[in-house]
Design a protein around this motif. Structure first.
Motif, short mmCIF file in Angstrom:
data_model
loop_
_atom_site.label_atom_id
_atom_site.label_comp_id
_atom_site.label_asym_id
_atom_site.label_seq_id
_atom_site.Cartn_x
_atom_site.Cartn_y
_atom_site.Cartn_z
N GLU A 1 30.66 42.98 49.00
CA GLU A 1 30.45 41.76 49.79
C GLU A 1 30.30 40.55 48.87
O GLU A 1 30.85 39.48 49.13
CB GLU A 1 29.21 41.91 50.67
N GLN B 1 33.53 39.50 47.28
CA GLN B 1 34.31 38.66 48.19
C GLN B 1 33.81 37.22 48.18
O GLN B 1 34.61 36.28 48.18
CB GLN B 1 34.30 39.23 49.61
N LEU B 2 32.49 37.04 48.15
CA LEU B 2 31.93 35.68 48.07
C LEU B 2 32.40 34.98 46.78
O LEU B 2 32.74 33.80 46.79
CB LEU B 2 30.40 35.72 48.10
N ASP B 3 32.42 35.73 45.69
CA ASP B 3 32.87 35.19 44.40
C ASP B 3 34.34 34.80 44.48
O ASP B 3 34.74 33.71 44.03
CB ASP B 3 32.63 36.24 43.30
N LEU B 4 35.17 35.66 45.06
CA LEU B 4 36.60 35.36 45.20
C LEU B 4 36.81 34.12 46.08
O LEU B 4 37.64 33.26 45.74
CB LEU B 4 37.34 36.56 45.79
N ASP B 5 36.06 34.03 47.17
CA ASP B 5 36.17 32.86 48.06
C ASP B 5 35.76 31.58 47.33
O ASP B 5 36.41 30.54 47.47
CB ASP B 5 35.29 33.04 49.30
N ARG B 6 34.68 31.67 46.53
CA ARG B 6 34.20 30.51 45.77
C ARG B 6 35.25 30.07 44.76
O ARG B 6 35.55 28.87 44.62
CB ARG B 6 32.90 30.88 45.06
N LYS B 7 35.84 31.04 44.05
CA LYS B 7 36.86 30.71 43.04
C LYS B 7 38.09 30.09 43.68
O LYS B 7 38.68 29.15 43.14
CB LYS B 7 37.22 31.95 42.23
N GLU B 8 38.47 30.60 44.84
CA GLU B 8 39.63 30.04 45.55
C GLU B 8 39.35 28.60 45.97
O GLU B 8 40.20 27.72 45.84
CB GLU B 8 39.96 30.90 46.77
N ALA B 9 38.13 28.34 46.46
CA ALA B 9 37.75 26.97 46.86
C ALA B 9 37.80 26.04 45.66
O ALA B 9 38.26 24.90 45.76
CB ALA B 9 36.37 26.97 47.49
N GLN C 1 41.30 25.11 44.73
CA GLN C 1 41.92 24.19 45.68
C GLN C 1 41.24 22.82 45.67
O GLN C 1 41.49 21.99 46.52
CB GLN C 1 41.89 24.80 47.08
#
Length: 186
Positions: free
Chosen positions: A168, A171-179, A182
């Motif tokens: 979990e 996934q938060l780390d991946l979402d943060r890196k994607e943000a 961008q």
């Protein structure tokens, strides 16, 4: 060279919990993560039990775990801390270098850190660890506090047979890196 007699079992409780979680992830088809053994040279062996009682590490290890989660390469180290301050000397320069290179190759590196006195386990992203490391190299603190970690990391919970359910937080780390990629805020 370190000796196994004095340091070899540190972190074994956390690692056992992670090993059981990784086995559950594998059985469910969620991830394939392996514990990386540290090569040792036995010096003394108890003949009766046939157990190694003294050994030396052959070479520096990289990290404790490496593998893939749904096609994403991951590597991480497991650390335990009995007090509210984590000394950065417990992370070695070659581990920082390996994790930095791993991320440059498109992987995700992190540390799973157990604050045993608090009864809490955290997912600490590599960039957070790298920030603490840079602060130390620039002459600042040679440690970071529980409060700093809790503010910049994610608390890991347990879920059924996944005792250290870190996917979990990954996934938060991946979402943060994607943000961040961008141009947004994490």
């Amino acid at each position: 060279m370190g000796t196994w007699k004095t340091r070899g079992l540190r972190g074994s409780t956390l690692e056992e919990l992670i090993n059981r979680t990784n086995e559950s992830y594998r059985e469910k088809g969620l991830a394939l993560i392996q514990k990386i053994p540290t090569p040792i040279t036995p010096i003394e062996i108890d003949k009766a039990s046939r157990h190694i009682t003294l050994a030396y590490f052959d070479m520096k290890s990289t990290v404790d775990y490496i593998g893939a989660v749904q096609g994403i390469p991951v590597c991480f180290d497991a650390k335990e801390c009995a007090v509210r301050t984590f000394p950065l000397q417990n992370i070695h320069p070659h581990q920082i270098a390996f994790m930095r290179e791993f991320e440059k190759q498109g992987g995700v590196a992190f540390i799973i850190l157990s604050f045993t006195s608090q009864g809490e386990i955290y997912y600490v992203p590599f960039d957070v660890i790298a920030g603490f490391w840079k602060r130390m190299e620039d002459g600042g603190r040679k440690s970071f506090t529980y409060e700093e970690a809790a503010a910049k990391a994610w608390k890991i919970r347990s879920c059924r047979d996944m005792l250290v359910h870190y996917l979990e937080e990954l996934q938060l780390d991946l979402d943060r890196k994607e943000a961040l990629e961008q141009g947004g805020t994490p």
